[in-house]
Design a protein around this motif. Structure first.
Motif, PDB file in Angstrom:
ATOM      1  N   TYR A 371      -3.442  13.681   0.457  1.00 15.74           N
ATOM      2  CA  TYR A 371      -3.223  12.243   0.431  1.00 15.74           C
ATOM      3  C   TYR A 371      -2.096  11.891   1.394  1.00 15.74           C
ATOM      4  CZ  TYR A 371      -6.037  12.410  -3.814  1.00 15.74           C
ATOM      5  OH  TYR A 371      -7.050  12.623  -4.713  1.00 15.74           O
ATOM      6  N   GLY A 372      -2.183  10.716   1.966  1.00 17.93           N
ATOM      7  CA  GLY A 372      -1.151  10.277   2.896  1.00 17.93           C
ATOM      8  C   GLY A 372      -0.996   8.770   2.861  1.00 17.93           C
ATOM      9  N   ALA A 373       0.131   8.306   3.382  1.00 14.94           N
ATOM     10  CA  ALA A 373       0.408   6.871   3.472  1.00 14.94           C
ATOM     11  C   ALA A 373       1.029   6.578   4.823  1.00 14.94           C
ATOM     12  CB  ALA A 373       1.335   6.427   2.347  1.00 14.94           C
ATOM     13  N   LEU A 374       0.888   5.333   5.259  1.00 13.69           N
ATOM     14  CA  LEU A 374       1.367   4.929   6.576  1.00 13.69           C
ATOM     15  C   LEU A 374       1.873   3.512   6.501  1.00 13.69           C
ATOM     16  CD1 LEU A 374      -0.458   5.506   9.943  1.00 13.69           C
ATOM     17  CD2 LEU A 374       0.037   3.173   9.240  1.00 13.69           C
ATOM     18  N   ILE A 375       2.979   3.240   7.189  1.00 14.95           N
ATOM     19  CA  ILE A 375       3.484   1.882   7.330  1.00 14.95           C
ATOM     20  C   ILE A 375       3.733   1.604   8.807  1.00 14.95           C
ATOM     21  CG2 ILE A 375       4.521   1.734   5.040  1.00 14.95           C
ATOM     22  CD1 ILE A 375       7.220   2.349   6.332  1.00 14.95           C
ATOM     23  N   ALA A 376       3.578   0.362   9.222  1.00 12.41           N
ATOM     24  CA  ALA A 376       3.782   0.013  10.631  1.00 12.41           C
ATOM     25  C   ALA A 376       4.052  -1.472  10.763  1.00 12.41           C
ATOM     26  CB  ALA A 376       2.561   0.399  11.470  1.00 12.41           C
ATOM     27  N   ASN A 384      -4.810 -10.532  23.317  1.00 11.89           N
ATOM     28  CA  ASN A 384      -5.653  -9.343  23.420  1.00 11.89           C
ATOM     29  C   ASN A 384      -4.920  -8.021  23.183  1.00 11.89           C
ATOM     30  OD1 ASN A 384      -6.777 -11.460  25.677  1.00 11.89           O
ATOM     31  ND2 ASN A 384      -8.427 -10.441  24.579  1.00 11.89           N
ATOM     32  N   VAL A 385      -3.611  -8.021  23.187  1.00 13.60           N
ATOM     33  CA  VAL A 385      -2.853  -6.772  23.087  1.00 13.60           C
ATOM     34  C   VAL A 385      -1.737  -6.918  22.066  1.00 13.60           C
ATOM     35  CG1 VAL A 385      -1.445  -5.072  24.327  1.00 13.60           C
ATOM     36  CG2 VAL A 385      -3.342  -6.211  25.502  1.00 13.60           C
ATOM     37  N   LYS A 386      -1.567  -5.879  21.233  1.00 15.65           N
ATOM     38  CA  LYS A 386      -0.411  -5.850  20.334  1.00 15.65           C
ATOM     39  C   LYS A 386       0.155  -4.432  20.289  1.00 15.65           C
ATOM     40  CE  LYS A 386      -3.351  -5.663  16.179  1.00 15.65           C
ATOM     41  NZ  LYS A 386      -3.630  -6.326  14.888  1.00 15.65           N
ATOM     42  N   LEU A 387       1.458  -4.352  20.091  1.00 14.91           N
ATOM     43  CA  LEU A 387       2.203  -3.098  20.124  1.00 14.91           C
ATOM     44  C   LEU A 387       2.804  -2.844  18.752  1.00 14.91           C
ATOM     45  CD1 LEU A 387       3.534  -0.746  21.753  1.00 14.91           C
ATOM     46  CD2 LEU A 387       5.420  -2.322  22.226  1.00 14.91           C
ATOM     47  N   GLY A 388       2.605  -1.599  18.245  1.00 17.66           N
ATOM     48  CA  GLY A 388       3.074  -1.275  16.906  1.00 17.66           C
ATOM     49  C   GLY A 388       3.981  -0.066  16.875  1.00 17.66           C
ATOM     50  N   LEU A 389       4.878  -0.051  15.895  1.00 13.68           N
ATOM     51  CA  LEU A 389       5.760   1.075  15.632  1.00 13.68           C
ATOM     52  C   LEU A 389       5.690   1.369  14.140  1.00 13.68           C
ATOM     53  CD1 LEU A 389       8.003   3.073  16.538  1.00 13.68           C
ATOM     54  CD2 LEU A 389       9.651   1.260  16.043  1.00 13.68           C
ATOM     55  N   GLY A 390       5.443   2.651  13.799  1.00 14.54           N
ATOM     56  CA  GLY A 390       5.278   2.962  12.389  1.00 14.54           C
ATOM     57  C   GLY A 390       5.626   4.395  12.064  1.00 14.54           C
ATOM     58  N   TYR A 391       5.344   4.772  10.809  1.00 11.28           N
ATOM     59  CA  TYR A 391       5.644   6.125  10.336  1.00 11.28           C
ATOM     60  C   TYR A 391       4.497   6.595   9.452  1.00 11.28           C
ATOM     61  CZ  TYR A 391       8.396  10.130   8.852  1.00 11.28           C
ATOM     62  OH  TYR A 391       8.855  11.413   8.648  1.00 11.28           O
ATOM     63  N   ASN A 392       4.011   7.809   9.735  1.00  7.82           N
ATOM     64  CA  ASN A 392       2.940   8.430   8.961  1.00  7.82           C
ATOM     65  C   ASN A 392       3.576   9.445   8.011  1.00  7.82           C
ATOM     66  OD1 ASN A 392       0.611   9.516   7.954  1.00  7.82           O
ATOM     67  ND2 ASN A 392      -0.022  10.506   9.851  1.00  7.82           N
ATOM     68  N   GLY A 394       1.846  11.253   5.880  1.00  7.19           N
ATOM     69  CA  GLY A 394       0.912  12.353   5.643  1.00  7.19           C
ATOM     70  C   GLY A 394       0.840  13.298   6.829  1.00  7.19           C
ATOM     71  N   ARG A 395       0.222  14.465   6.615  1.00  3.57           N
ATOM     72  CA  ARG A 395       0.099  15.469   7.679  1.00  3.57           C
ATOM     73  C   ARG A 395      -1.067  15.187   8.619  1.00  3.57           C
ATOM     74  NH1 ARG A 395      -0.793  21.091   5.512  1.00  3.57           N
ATOM     75  NH2 ARG A 395      -2.340  19.979   4.277  1.00  3.57           N
ATOM     76  N   PHE A 396      -2.050  14.409   8.172  1.00  8.22           N
ATOM     77  CA  PHE A 396      -3.287  14.241   8.928  1.00  8.22           C
ATOM     78  C   PHE A 396      -3.402  12.817   9.454  1.00  8.22           C
ATOM     79  CE2 PHE A 396      -4.032  13.316   4.505  1.00  8.22           C
ATOM     80  CZ  PHE A 396      -4.822  12.185   4.519  1.00  8.22           C
ATOM     81  N   SER A 397      -4.275  12.654  10.458  1.00  6.95           N
ATOM     82  CA  SER A 397      -4.515  11.338  11.045  1.00  6.95           C
ATOM     83  C   SER A 397      -5.855  10.805  10.554  1.00  6.95           C
ATOM     84  CB  SER A 397      -4.517  11.442  12.571  1.00  6.95           C
ATOM     85  OG  SER A 397      -5.690  12.082  13.029  1.00  6.95           O
ATOM     86  N   ASP A 398      -6.236   9.617  11.023  1.00 10.04           N
ATOM     87  CA  ASP A 398      -7.540   9.064  10.661  1.00 10.04           C
ATOM     88  C   ASP A 398      -8.614   9.458  11.665  1.00 10.04           C
ATOM     89  OD1 ASP A 398      -6.676   7.589  12.781  1.00 10.04           O
ATOM     90  OD2 ASP A 398      -7.161   5.636  11.911  1.00 10.04           O
ATOM     91  N   ASP A 399      -8.314  10.425  12.532  1.00  7.01           N
ATOM     92  CA  ASP A 399      -9.275  10.952  13.507  1.00  7.01           C
ATOM     93  C   ASP A 399      -9.799  12.284  12.983  1.00  7.01           C
ATOM     94  OD1 ASP A 399     -10.755  11.805  15.632  1.00  7.01           O
ATOM     95  OD2 ASP A 399      -9.086  11.950  17.041  1.00  7.01           O
ATOM     96  N   LEU A 400     -11.061  12.318  12.572  1.00  8.58           N
ATOM     97  CA  LEU A 400     -11.630  13.535  11.993  1.00  8.58           C
ATOM     98  C   LEU A 400     -11.810  14.649  13.016  1.00  8.58           C
ATOM     99  CD1 LEU A 400     -14.196  12.049   9.470  1.00  8.58           C
ATOM    100  CD2 LEU A 400     -12.296  13.565   8.928  1.00  8.58           C
ATOM    101  N   ALA A 401     -11.699  14.322  14.312  1.00 10.37           N
ATOM    102  CA  ALA A 401     -11.759  15.364  15.330  1.00 10.37           C
ATOM    103  C   ALA A 401     -10.436  16.103  15.474  1.00 10.37           C
ATOM    104  CB  ALA A 401     -12.169  14.767  16.678  1.00 10.37           C
ATOM    105  N   ASP A 402      -9.376  15.584  14.861  1.00  5.59           N
ATOM    106  CA  ASP A 402      -8.057  16.205  14.902  1.00  5.59           C
ATOM    107  C   ASP A 402      -7.968  17.218  13.757  1.00  5.59           C
ATOM    108  OD1 ASP A 402      -5.433  16.919  15.063  1.00  5.59           O
ATOM    109  OD2 ASP A 402      -4.620  14.895  14.904  1.00  5.59           O
ATOM    110  N   ILE A 403      -8.008  18.511  14.090  1.00  7.01           N
ATOM    111  CA  ILE A 403      -8.048  19.567  13.083  1.00  7.01           C
ATOM    112  C   ILE A 403      -6.652  20.075  12.724  1.00  7.01           C
ATOM    113  CG2 ILE A 403      -9.131  21.789  12.506  1.00  7.01           C
ATOM    114  CD1 ILE A 403     -11.170  19.725  13.052  1.00  7.01           C
ATOM    115  N   PHE A 411       5.400   6.988  15.142  1.00  5.40           N
ATOM    116  CA  PHE A 411       4.401   6.835  16.193  1.00  5.40           C
ATOM    117  C   PHE A 411       4.500   5.441  16.809  1.00  5.40           C
ATOM    118  CE2 PHE A 411       2.402   5.352  12.310  1.00  5.40           C
ATOM    119  CZ  PHE A 411       1.796   4.172  12.707  1.00  5.40           C
ATOM    120  N   ILE A 412       3.964   5.346  18.021  1.00  6.09           N
ATOM    121  CA  ILE A 412       3.796   4.074  18.723  1.00  6.09           C
ATOM    122  C   ILE A 412       2.300   3.860  18.919  1.00  6.09           C
ATOM    123  CG2 ILE A 412       4.215   2.781  20.857  1.00  6.09           C
ATOM    124  CD1 ILE A 412       6.830   4.298  21.141  1.00  6.09           C
ATOM    125  N   ASN A 413       1.830   2.662  18.652  1.00  6.77           N
ATOM    126  CA  ASN A 413       0.395   2.373  18.729  1.00  6.77           C
ATOM    127  C   ASN A 413       0.171   1.091  19.527  1.00  6.77           C
ATOM    128  OD1 ASN A 413      -2.334   2.589  18.258  1.00  6.77           O
ATOM    129  ND2 ASN A 413      -2.244   1.625  16.251  1.00  6.77           N
TER     130      ASN A 413
END
Length: 418
Positions: A371-376, A384-392, A394-403, A411-413
């Protein structure tokens, strides 16, 4: 390079006329822990339009990493669109992959230009001289852009270079690239680029010879004002002549369907299928350590719904059918996983958003659920563009290709929409 550092920067820009703009800036480290070096720097620069054709831009700075400089003199003919440029860059923080600075970095020179042969054909050339300590390199690139029709363009480019390595042997690099682009009035667009790269040389007693074939392409079509299809394909294959070195084989196919009803634009949905074929291993935490190899099929659906002017809710469900193996081995084993994500976005004030998200990742073979949580926080730069700064957390991302599961931390998004 571990630790934390907080830097503060201030810049002043003045534009006394349409032909002149200049600026000064300074920056410094106000807090630092661990092994990170300080990052003090101050400098000045500007842009001067010498006349209707010539423009000069430049900057010079000094700081903890040493002297920095850049300059570019460019000439543009407004009548025929031809251009010529000459530039120099000295980056005090620069590094080259696989090369340690031995000696003094004397920067990089570049010279090039474009010529319009006809309304349909443009040729260009660029020469680069890189003086990175004892690792000097010189390369020349030539290309042709051809507009075959009103909707399509072809391009071909040739790059020829030589890398001087005093710690080993020099080696040569040549690359041939073919590109194609298409865009019509029916809201369909496609791009593709194919490159063949050839490297020849020795690294002591080991062969540096390698042949690389790389392809990238994308296609998108707007079916209606509500729906759009997006597809991309990236692939690379490297054949190394030294049998002790692994060949690199990688491909990723992505097919997506985006739905946003114009009459009810509170809803946004993206359904996507991805296929990942990675026979080399992904990078682990921005290091040279190779992570697991994978053969994966991934299905996912993302959705967001705007409840009112202040609140939006969203979620994601994804499933991965995959087999993975440690880098350097062929011991593939099943690694299927289910991902669930739920989030809420609060439009705090004008141009500012806050996001909170919870995640769950179920690894089916291991029988575990993380389980993980994220705030940003996000700042809207424009529509058309927005810039985010946050903290994850959890150990995992929402990209299932990331093993690798090495995603805990800040992180910066950057998000772009159209």
């Amino acid at each position: 390079n571990t630790g934390t550092r907080t830097d503060l920067a201030l810049r002043y820009t003045a534009t006394p006329s349409d032909a002149l703009s200049w600026y000064v800036y300074g920056q410094g480290s106000v807090d630092r822990t661990g092994g990170l070096a300080r990052n003090e720097r101050f400098g000045l620069g500007g842009t001067a339009k010498l006349n209707d054709s010539w423009t000069l831009t430049g900057e010079v700075s000094e700081g903890t990493g040493g002297t920095g400089a850049r300059a570019l003199l460019s000439h543009s003919n407004q009548g025929n669109g031809n251009s010529t440029y000459f530039g120099y860059t000295l980056d005090p923080d620069r590094t080259l992959a696989g090369a340690t600075l031995n000696g003094r970095d004397r920067g990089q020179f570049v010279m090039g230009g474009t010529r319009h042969i006809s309304d349909a054909t443009t040729v260009w050339a660029e020469n680069t001289r890189d003086l990175f300590g004892r690792h000097k390199a010189q390369s020349s690139a030539f290309g042709v852009d051809y507009s075959a029709t009103e909707f399509s363009d072809w391009s071909v480019a040739l790059e020829v270079g030589e890398i001087s390595d005093p710690d080993s042997d020099d080696f040569d690099r040549q690359a041939l690239t073919l590109g194609y682009a298409y865009s019509d009035d029916a809201n369909r667009a496609a791009r593709a680029r194919l490159e063949l790269r050839r490297e020849r040389g020795m690294d002591g007693t080991n062969s540096r010879d390698a042949d690389t074939l790389a392809f990238t392409g994308d296609y998108n079509a707007q079916f209606s004002e509500d729906a759009r299809f997006i597809g991309t394909l990236d692939a690379v294959y490297t054949d190394r002549k030294d049998p002790d070195l692994e060949d690199a084989r990688y491909a990723e196919l992505s097919l997506g369907y985006a739905y946003r009803p114009v009459e009810h634009d509170r809803l946004n949905v993206l359904a996507r299928y991805r296929y990942i074929y990675d026979e080399y291993g992904q990078v682990t935490d921005s290091t040279d350590v190779r992570g697991p190899k994978q053969h994966s099929h991934i299905l996912s659906v993302d959705a967001e719904y705007q409840l009112n002017d202040t609140w939006s809710i969203g979620g994601k469900i994804g499933y991965r059918w995959s087999e993975t193996a440690d880098a350097g081995t062929d011991n593939f084993s099943q690694n299927n996983a289910l991902l669930l994500v739920a989030n809420a976005r609060w439009h705090v004030v004008h141009n500012w958003d806050a996001l909170i998200e919870i995640r769950a990742l179920n690894a089916q073979k291991a029988g575990t659920t993380d389980y993980g949580a994220l705030i940003a926080g996000y700042r809207h730069i424009n529509n058309n563009v927005k810039l985010g700064l946050g903290y994850n957390f959890g150990r995992f991302s929402d990209d299932l290709a990331d093993i690798t599961q090495d995603d805990k931390g800040a992180f910066i998004n950057i998000i772009a929409k159209f």
